[in-house]
Structures are given as C-alpha cells and as structure tokens.
Write an enzyme that holds these catalytic residues in place. Structure first.
Site, PDB file in Angstrom:
ATOM      1  N   HIS B  76      56.267  68.099  62.344  1.00 56.83           N
ATOM      2  CA  HIS B  76      57.093  67.143  61.601  1.00 56.83           C
ATOM      3  C   HIS B  76      56.368  65.800  61.502  1.00 56.83           C
ATOM      4  CE1 HIS B  76      60.474  64.629  60.371  1.00 56.83           C
ATOM      5  NE2 HIS B  76      60.284  63.875  61.433  1.00 56.83           N
ATOM      6  N   ASP B 105      41.294  53.030  34.000  1.00 55.43           N
ATOM      7  CA  ASP B 105      41.370  54.083  35.029  1.00 55.43           C
ATOM      8  C   ASP B 105      40.782  53.516  36.314  1.00 55.43           C
ATOM      9  OD1 ASP B 105      41.413  56.590  36.459  1.00 55.43           O
ATOM     10  OD2 ASP B 105      41.400  57.590  34.521  1.00 55.43           O
ATOM     11  N   TRP B 141      52.058  64.760  67.740  1.00 52.05           N
ATOM     12  CA  TRP B 141      51.133  64.386  66.655  1.00 52.05           C
ATOM     13  C   TRP B 141      49.989  63.552  67.194  1.00 52.05           C
ATOM     14  CZ3 TRP B 141      49.633  59.778  64.215  1.00 52.05           C
ATOM     15  CH2 TRP B 141      50.252  58.612  64.673  1.00 52.05           C
ATOM     16  N   SER B 169      39.274  62.272  52.506  1.00 52.42           N
ATOM     17  CA  SER B 169      40.022  62.006  51.278  1.00 52.42           C
ATOM     18  C   SER B 169      40.500  60.556  51.238  1.00 52.42           C
ATOM     19  CB  SER B 169      41.199  62.975  51.203  1.00 52.42           C
ATOM     20  OG  SER B 169      42.199  62.502  50.356  1.00 52.42           O
ATOM     21  N   SER B 170      41.022  60.075  52.377  1.00 52.50           N
ATOM     22  CA  SER B 170      41.537  58.693  52.416  1.00 52.50           C
ATOM     23  C   SER B 170      40.417  57.680  52.236  1.00 52.50           C
ATOM     24  CB  SER B 170      42.217  58.416  53.760  1.00 52.50           C
ATOM     25  OG  SER B 170      43.433  59.076  53.828  1.00 52.50           O
ATOM     26  N   HIS B 253      47.288  52.274  65.378  1.00 52.17           N
ATOM     27  CA  HIS B 253      48.108  51.128  65.028  1.00 52.17           C
ATOM     28  C   HIS B 253      47.847  50.613  63.629  1.00 52.17           C
ATOM     29  CE1 HIS B 253      51.530  48.846  65.968  1.00 52.17           C
ATOM     30  NE2 HIS B 253      50.997  47.924  65.213  1.00 52.17           N
ATOM     31  N   GLU B 255      47.035  52.432  61.311  1.00 48.59           N
ATOM     32  CA  GLU B 255      47.700  53.475  60.533  1.00 48.59           C
ATOM     33  C   GLU B 255      49.174  53.134  60.282  1.00 48.59           C
ATOM     34  OE1 GLU B 255      46.805  56.228  59.054  1.00 48.59           O
ATOM     35  OE2 GLU B 255      48.779  57.117  58.727  1.00 48.59           O
ATOM     36  N   TYR B 257      50.418  50.252  59.892  1.00 47.15           N
ATOM     37  CA  TYR B 257      50.494  49.265  58.815  1.00 47.15           C
ATOM     38  C   TYR B 257      50.018  49.834  57.499  1.00 47.15           C
ATOM     39  CZ  TYR B 257      51.812  46.285  62.547  1.00 47.15           C
ATOM     40  OH  TYR B 257      52.480  45.781  63.616  1.00 47.15           O
ATOM     41  N   SER B 268      58.243  43.749  47.192  1.00 48.18           N
ATOM     42  CA  SER B 268      57.953  42.437  46.606  1.00 48.18           C
ATOM     43  C   SER B 268      57.846  42.524  45.093  1.00 48.18           C
ATOM     44  CB  SER B 268      56.641  41.878  47.170  1.00 48.18           C
ATOM     45  OG  SER B 268      56.699  41.854  48.573  1.00 48.18           O
ATOM     46  N   HIS B 302      49.547  48.520  73.055  1.00 45.00           N
ATOM     47  CA  HIS B 302      50.987  48.439  73.340  1.00 45.00           C
ATOM     48  C   HIS B 302      51.627  49.826  73.250  1.00 45.00           C
ATOM     49  CE1 HIS B 302      51.782  47.392  68.848  1.00 45.00           C
ATOM     50  NE2 HIS B 302      52.057  48.651  69.032  1.00 45.00           N
ATOM     51  N   HIS B 303      50.886  50.799  72.728  1.00 48.63           N
ATOM     52  CA  HIS B 303      51.375  52.179  72.782  1.00 48.63           C
ATOM     53  C   HIS B 303      51.117  52.796  74.148  1.00 48.63           C
ATOM     54  CE1 HIS B 303      52.000  52.465  68.378  1.00 48.63           C
ATOM     55  NE2 HIS B 303      51.020  51.600  68.352  1.00 48.63           N
ATOM     56  N   THR B 328      55.434  39.043  59.859  1.00 47.96           N
ATOM     57  CA  THR B 328      56.456  39.968  59.365  1.00 47.96           C
ATOM     58  C   THR B 328      57.749  39.216  59.059  1.00 47.96           C
ATOM     59  OG1 THR B 328      55.455  41.547  60.861  1.00 47.96           O
ATOM     60  CG2 THR B 328      57.487  42.215  59.804  1.00 47.96           C
ATOM     61  N   LYS B 331      57.634  37.434  55.802  1.00 44.91           N
ATOM     62  CA  LYS B 331      57.911  38.316  54.660  1.00 44.91           C
ATOM     63  C   LYS B 331      59.408  38.472  54.437  1.00 44.91           C
ATOM     64  CE  LYS B 331      53.749  41.021  54.264  1.00 44.91           C
ATOM     65  NZ  LYS B 331      53.651  40.846  52.815  1.00 44.91           N
ATOM     66  N   ARG B 450      62.006  61.313  74.772  1.00 40.64           N
ATOM     67  CA  ARG B 450      61.786  62.007  73.498  1.00 40.64           C
ATOM     68  C   ARG B 450      61.062  63.322  73.772  1.00 40.64           C
ATOM     69  NH1 ARG B 450      56.697  58.714  70.866  1.00 40.64           N
ATOM     70  NH2 ARG B 450      56.928  60.232  69.221  1.00 40.64           N
TER      71      ARG B 450
END
Lengths: 369, 525
Positions: B76, B105, B141, B169-170, B253, B255, B257, B268, B302-303, B328, B331, B450
């Site tokens: 998932h 293009d 994951w 690809s990315s 991390h 990732e 963002y 926006s 922090h993870h 943040t 924003k 979890r």
C-alpha cells in the site's frame, strides 16, 4: 429503504460498537508513571494548546472570509497582493513561539539522556518475537513471551481484559530506583516501549543502546514492540511489574531458587519419554512460532521440522544448530538451559512426524557448550 | 499578465491507435498516460488499504494472516508513493508546464516517452512480486534491514529493481522538466513571473535529482548485502543497521516534500482563480518553497529519534525540524490572505483547495507535535504518525490532485464536468477521510503501534470507526472515476477559459487544448 430497515441497520451498527467495549478507549497519552513521562505529557499538552490556539485564529479568519467575502453576497474582490509588514510579523511570531517550545523540550531531552548514577541495570534483548531480560547485578535472567491464548486471537474464545498485552514472565523492577536499561536485539530491529515510562528505544542487533526509568508507584505497566520486526510484530508485548523494594527482593530470591532447581535437573539421567513430554512445552513456547505447531514451518523463510534433514540427521548437528544458530535461526545456548535443549531435541526427533528413536542427555548438552 | 494569442493548427501526422500512446512524444498524451497510470495505481493501493482496514475492523484475526497483513501495509505504501502520488504530479507537469510557460513541448520529448514507459516494467516487477514464491515484500515500505535482508524471497529483489527503475524514470523526467523551465519559457516570462505551480515543480525536480540517487545507493547496498556477502548493514560483519536508516531518510525526507511541493503549487493556482484576486505574497511563496526544499536535506533523522542518537544529534534534528514549520506557516497565511476580501465562489476545485488548506494544516500541526523529540518518543511508530502522514499525503497531496483534475478537466476534455457530482465527490471524500484518519490521533496517543494486524481491546471503538470511514472513502473514489469518464465522453462545451477568474497562458488556447500548442511562443508582458 423503509424505516424498519434503517432502524435495523442502525441497531446493527450500534451493536458493533458494543462488542469488546469492556476496555475503555482513551483520547490522550497514558497516565505517566515516571518523572520523564510526566514531562512528556506536559510538553504534549503545551504544544497541543498552542497549535489549537493558532489553528482557531487562522481558520476563524478563513471561515469569516468564506462567509463574508463571497461573490454570492456581492463582495467585490480587492486587488492587494502584498504587505511586507504583515509578512514579516507572521514570520517572526512563529519563531518566538518555536523558541518557547524548544526550551522545555531541550531540558527534557537532556534529562532523558542522563543514564548516569544508576542503582541497577537490566539488559533487554529483543528477538523474533520475544524479549529476554538479564539482571546484570543479580544473575537473574529469563524470557518473556505473549501469554494470550491462540484461541482468543483466532476468535474462538472470549478475549480477556489484557488481550495481547500479557506475558508469561514480566520484567520486575523496584520502585524509586534508577534502573538503567541496556537494550539490544538478536536478529532484526525491535523497539522496547512502555508508554507510562516515556521510554521507547529501538533494539538494534549488534549495538547496545541505553535508557533509564525510575518508577514512582507499584503497579503493572504494559507496552508493545514498536518497530516492525516481521510476522508476529503485533504479538510481542512488554509487561513491567513495579514492586516495593521488599517485594522485589523476595521476587529475586524466588527467581534464583527456580534457576538452581532447573540446573540440578541437568545432572540427572532422563528417560526418553520424559524428555519428549518436557520438550513439547519447550517447542511450543520457543520454536512453534517459526517452525509451526505441527512442524510444517513457513517455507521458504522458516523450514519445516517434519522430515527436516537436521532433525532426522546426525544428532550432533541438530544440537549444534540449536546451540549456535544458523542464518536467521537464533542461537539458543544463552536462552535455554540444558534440560530444555535436550528435551526439545528429543521432541523434534520423535514427534512432529519424525521418529529417529534417539535422544541426548542434558549432561551431554552441558558438555557440548 | 496579458498575452498575444498564438496560432494553432490542427492535429497532423501522429500515429493512431495503440501506437499513438506507445510511441508518443507529445507532452499532453504522455501527461494523460501518467494521470491514468497513477489513478489505477491509486485505486489498487486503496483496495489494499481496505484489506488492512477490514482486518482491523475488530480485534482478533479475521481475514488476513499476520505476514499477509505486513504485505498489505508494505505494498500500500510503496504503490501509493511511487505509483500514485508521484506519477500524478508528473502527469500535471507534462500537461501543464508547457502550456503555462508558453512552449510547444518538453525539452526532450523522446526522453519523456522513456520516463513514462519505464514505469511499466517497474510496475510489473512490483505487482508481479505478489505471485512469486515466498510472497511479496513484507518489511514495510521503508525496507529496514536486517528484516529486509532476512526475507529470502526474490520479491524483495524485484521490489528493489522496481524502485531502481522508477528512480531512473524520475531523474530523467526531472532533467527534462528543469531544462524545459529554464530554457523554453515564452519571451517576457521571467522566473519571477512564472506560475507558482511551475516554480514548485522546478524546485521539486531539483529535490528528485538530489535524492533519488541516494535511494539507489541504499537499495544497492541492500541488494549486495542480500546476495553478495557484503555487510553494510550487518553488525556481525562490521556494518550498522542504522546506517541504512540514515541513507534511506536522507532520500526519504526530501521525498516527502517531493510529494507536497507540487500540491502547494496546485493550491496556489486554484485559490486565486476562485477568490478572483491575485495570489498574496507571490515572492514569499517562492522563497518559502525554496526554504522548505533546502531544510528538507537537514531534517532526515527526525524519523529516527528512537534509534538512540547522541544528544547533540537529537537536538540538532529537533531544532531543524521545528524550523520547517515557519515557511510552511507562511504558505498557509498567504493562502488565507489570498481569500481575504476576495470575491469567492465554491466550485469543486475551490472546495478541494480550501479543504487542503484546512486539513493539511492539521497534518502540519501534528508534524510540529512530532518534531518535539520527547513527545515523538511516545508517538514514533504509533497510529498518531499514521494519522499525521495521511493528513499531509491524502488531504495534502491526493486531494489537491483531485481539485486540480476538476480545475483542468475542461481544458483537457473540452467539456465541463458535472458540478453536482463533483461536489458530492468532494463532500464524501472529505467527510470519509476525516472519519477514517482523525480517530487515529487518539489511538496513537493511547499507545497503539502501527503495522500490527491485531490490537488490544481499548483500541476497538476507534478502529471500527476508522474502518467504516475507509470503506466510504474507497467507494467515493469510484464516483470520481465516473465523473471523469462522463466528462471525457461529453458534457457542456467548455470555453477557452471556463473560469471567470483564471489567469495564465493555458487558458488562452482553445478547450480541449489542441494536439500542438504554442508552436509560435506567445509574448508575456
């Protein structure tokens, strides 16, 4: 849908909530049992209220705007799109709030990390899927595993009050003493966590991490493994009993006595039937979790015991793997005593569909260590 | 922003049938492919989540064995992140960036084709791993060793290879997007005149280029630990299991963002349209986005607060993480200030955008709570974290994607979608989302870890509520599918600019946007 159907659906829905409702739900962190957990509780409440206050202010403005500044009430759009002072102010105010939050948090972190001047030490080792406790000052050690019966988990029996949060041998500590916890793991990463203590420390194989507790009140405190560690991650709870100093000393004495009588059994000559009978309990407590209660295993990760080349091959090889482990099979020599190992070998070779007819005496296990 | 209208001419000379899609070098067709790919992955990974919620409906084991439960949570997560959210944003980038900056293009159309079609073998590897012996990857994951090294199944290797391919690809896609934005803007469109969505993607593309190779490194070390006897993460061979976590989260991390900055860009774009008022604080929005991107590289640990870092490390990562709330916050304040004294209407895209501002802020605040290290010690690896990242990833990223789909559907299809059904979809999604995820704050605080298939009895009520919400949330997305298909098939004709307050070059071309647009660049004044 007619009225009656709606009512009956509603009743079913409500009855779902009634199931298992004998344990009260909670909305907040558990009641702290140590000073550190108390500080954490206070920090959380502080931050929660600060966040709620900011949230209410910001979104009151947004919803006011949504109500009043809409086209349908004829509001004409202003065209401003900058205001330097406003932008500076709403950058600086959060900075000040953050500094005010960081200060108490920093104090708590420094207190949490101070593992010096301990009264006693317990080494805690996580493995799939149990905890081993080793009292470094007392020569007491034991293993702690889930004691909730499978029937409750499989919904064949009613679930008890402490469903999934109960163990056979809880860790016991004296109240008011600073207990240093030396936390490590044998196979994969686990995490030792008791919410009431404010301690959650990953147990990392090959590394020993430190934490400490000083429990205020006698009582039973329950937690769970908090780092995904494989199939039975949800089934390796942690239970700590905090006792008064006197009760704690009584408990230590009882533990030592039990260990002494177990090692006395190692010198006696055992009949094969006796070993097989004793081995069944050892197998089901320690081995069945991977190799299956019927010996079927979970291939390819966990090989079957039935017909296994090890359990039907030379008995010395069988003993060696149990003592020293192999790949993901853990070493058991520091976990099981001589009688347990001899018994489980006898059981594995003469039950679970195997019948080699041989066994090994506890004294021989002792010699092979 | 005023423009001179470009000349358009009709579709010509591109392959038809299946080859139109396989061989496409057209940014709009490839954007469409990305969007459909991500939508099907979204539905599939959502179905896996319903398997999780079915098992957690009541205490005890009912439907899913513990190991299969771990497979459900792992797949998932992987599919939602790499198969649904990221490709959806690339789909928007493909479709909208050339239209927004007035170019014909992307800079490298053939590379663009490759970026999309690399996703297909990756998806086959990832989904195919369900059918290999030993079953699919089950270690979460995040794939922490030693657990992920312990699993002998080749499904782990297939997943690693799938992520390698997605990384290529990315990276290719990001190079394409950066080159396009920096070199192919219409005359007069300076950097500080770019639509904010283009800005957020420019910054996101840099994040991707910087972070995906780091993931590739971590995965390669994992692969060699599994098969070639290295011990990067094995303490018995002199390695360190925690090293993987450092490297992984140095990717992981940014990732996070990567999945939220383009969402900020979408919001926006939409809010000023329906507030009929220019975006408040455009320049500070750009700077805030850049600040978040830079900070994202110094907060990874922090993870890992519970791994047991030295106190100096813990303090550094707590402070740096707290800092992120400042840009943040800027924003969120800017979005509210954009609405302030506007002339608002509440079409479906605007409803989604307002909900994103409101709900993402809840996720932002729970992130601030988690940043406070002592509190994180209690909440790490509990349902509180699950609630937190679904508030930022579902009600932040996924719901902004939904809002943006409604916003540009008229441009893509030439038809207006059914506004009533769109609003139904919005309200069902928003209400069901909150029923699903808000109670998880409580179960997490009360101490539910979890990634467990069964739980203690005091968590029963809230889990049941979450499961009911989850099924409602899942079923609501079928309505989304229906509205989109209905809009493609027909509906009232959409004008070139169907929104009264919309600004931007994409609204100067007809609806549906012709196959080729801006072959002669417009001039932006």
């Amino acid at each position: 849908m007619n009225k009656r159907t709606i009512l009956s659906v509603g009743a079913t829905f409500l009855s779902l909530f009634a199931v298992n409702s004998h344990a009260a739900y909670a909305l907040n962190l558990k009641t702290p049992a140590t000073e550190i957990a108390g500080q954490i509780y206070g920090l959380h409440m502080l931050i929660l209220w600060v966040c709620i206050a900011i949230f209410v202010v910001v979104f009151s403005l947004m919803f006011y705007s949504i109500l009043k500044h809409r086209k349908s009430v004829g509001h004409k759009a202003a065209q401003f799109h900058e205001n330097h002072w406003l932008e500076v102010i709403w950058t600086i105010i959060p900075v000040i709030i953050l500094v005010c939050m960081a200060y108490p948090a920093t104090k708590t972190i420094l207190a949490m990390k101070d593992t010096s001047a301990e009264d006693m030490s317990i080494k805690i080792t996580g493995s799939q899927w149990k905890w081993a406790y080793d009292y470094l000052d007392q020569d007491v050690k034991f293993i702690s595993t889930l004691s909730t019966p499978q029937d409750q988990i499989q919904n064949k029996a009613e679930k008890g009050e402490n469903y999934l949060l109960e163990v056979d041998n809880p860790m016991v500590v004296p109240v008011g003493k600073k207990v240093k916890l030396l936390i490590t793991a044998q196979d994969v990463i686990h995490a030792w966590w008791i919410p009431e203590f404010g301690v959650k420390q990953d147990a990392i194989p090959g590394f020993v991490r430190e934490a400490w507790i000083r429990v205020d009140e006698p009582g039973v405190y329950r937690g769970q493994c908090a780092e995904l560690c494989g199939k039975d991650h949800g089934f390796m709870p942690i239970v700590v009993e905090a006792k008064s100093d006197v009760d704690y000393q009584t408990w230590v004495a009882a533990q030592k006595e039990a260990a002494a009588s177990a090692s006395a059994g190692a010198d006696k000559e055992w009949a094969q039937d006796e070993l097989i009978t004793a081995g069944k309990a050892v197998y089901e407590k320690n081995c069945a979790v991977c190799h299956g209660a019927t010996g079927a295993g979970i291939p390819p990760a966990f090989p079957a015991m039935t017909g296994s080349a090890v359990a039907t091959g030379p008995i010395e090889g069988h003993l060696d793997i149990i003592l020293n482990g192999k790949n993901i099979m853990p070493a058991w020599k520091d976990v099981l005593n001589d009688v347990d190992i001899a018994a489980v070998i006898a059981y594995e070779r003469n039950a679970l569909g195997n019948s080699t007819g041989d066994s090994i005496q506890p004294s021989a296990v002792k010699a092979a260590r | 922003m005023s423009t001179t209208t470009a000349t358009h001419h009709d579709d010509h000379g591109h392959p038809t049938g299946i080859m139109r899609w396989v061989a496409s070098t057209n940014h709009k067709d490839i954007g469409t492919l990305y969007l459909w790919f991500s939508f099907f992955m979204f539905l599939f990974a959502g179905a896996l989540a319903l398997g999780i919620r079915a098992e957690l409906f009541q205490p005890g084991l009912q439907f899913v064995e513990p190991e299969n439960f771990n497979r459900l949570t792992t797949l998932h997560g992987l599919i939602m992140i790499f198969g649904a959210i990221m490709p959806a944003f690339v789909g928007f980038a493909n479709w909208m960036i050339p239209l927004m900056i007035g170019t014909s293009d992307l800079a490298f159309p053939r590379l663009n084709n490759m970026s999309f079609w690399l996703m297909v073998p990756a998806a086959i590897l990832l989904l195919g791993s369900i059918f290999v012996p030993g079953g699919t990857i089950a270690g979460g994951w995040t794939m922490y060793p030693p657990l992920s090294v312990q699993n002998p199944s080749m499904s782990v290797d297939m997943s690693i290879l799938a992520l390698h391919i997605l990384g290529v690809s990315s990276i290719v896609g990001s190079i394409n997007i950066i080159t396009t934005i920096l070199n192919m803007r219409a005359p007069g469109m300076t950097l500080m005149k770019m639509p904010l969505f283009v800005w957020t993607w420019l910054i996101t593309a840099f994040l991707l280029i910087a972070s995906m190779p780091v993931l590739a490194g971590a995965l390669t070390m994992l692969l060699t630990d599994r098969h070639f006897g290295t011990s990067f993460f094995d303490a018995a061979g002199g390695g360190d299991p925690v090293l993987f976590q450092h490297v992984f989260w140095f990717f992981g991390h940014p990732e996070v963002y990567i999945m939220i900055l383009p969402a900020f860009g979408l919001i926006s774009t939409i809010i000023p349209t329906f507030a009929r008022k220019p975006l408040f604080g455009y320049a500070s929005m750009v700077y805030a986005t850049a600040a978040i991107a830079l900070l994202s590289f110094v907060v990874w640990a922090h993870h890992m607060f519970t791994t047991g870092m030295p106190v100096a490390g813990q303090l550094f990562f707590m402070y740096s993480t707290m800092l992120i709330s400042i840009p943040t916050g800027v924003k969120v304040f800017n979005w509210v200030a954009t609405m302030w004294r506007g002339s608002m209407t509440f079409e479906t895209p605007m409803l989604f955008s307002i909900a994103v501002v409101f709900l993402f802020t809840i996720g932002g605040f729970s992130g601030l709570v988690l940043a406070i290290l002592p509190v994180d010690i209690q909440l790490q690896d509990t349902y509180y974290v699950v609630a937190h990242f679904h508030y930022v990833l579902f009600s932040g990223a996924a719901m902004s994607i939904m809002g943006a789909v409604y916003y540009w559907l008229p441009k893509w299809t030439g038809h207006m979608y059914n506004e009533t059904l769109g609003k139904w979809h919005f309200w069902l999604t928003t209400i069901a989302f909150n029923i699903t995820f808000f109670p998880m704050h409580f179960t997490g605080l009360a101490g539910m870890p979890r990634r467990i298939p069964d739980y203690a009895l005091q968590f029963a009520e809230f889990n049941m509520i979450s499961s009911i919400g989850a099924f409602a949330l899942g079923i609501s997305q079928l309505l989304f599918l229906y509205v989109v298909i209905k809009c493609i098939k027909g509906g009232p004709k959409a004008a070139a600019n169907p929104w009264e307050g919309a600004e931007g070059l994409e609204w100067t071309v007809p609806s549906p946007a012709p196959f080729h647009t801006f072959e002669t660049p417009p001039t932006v004044k």
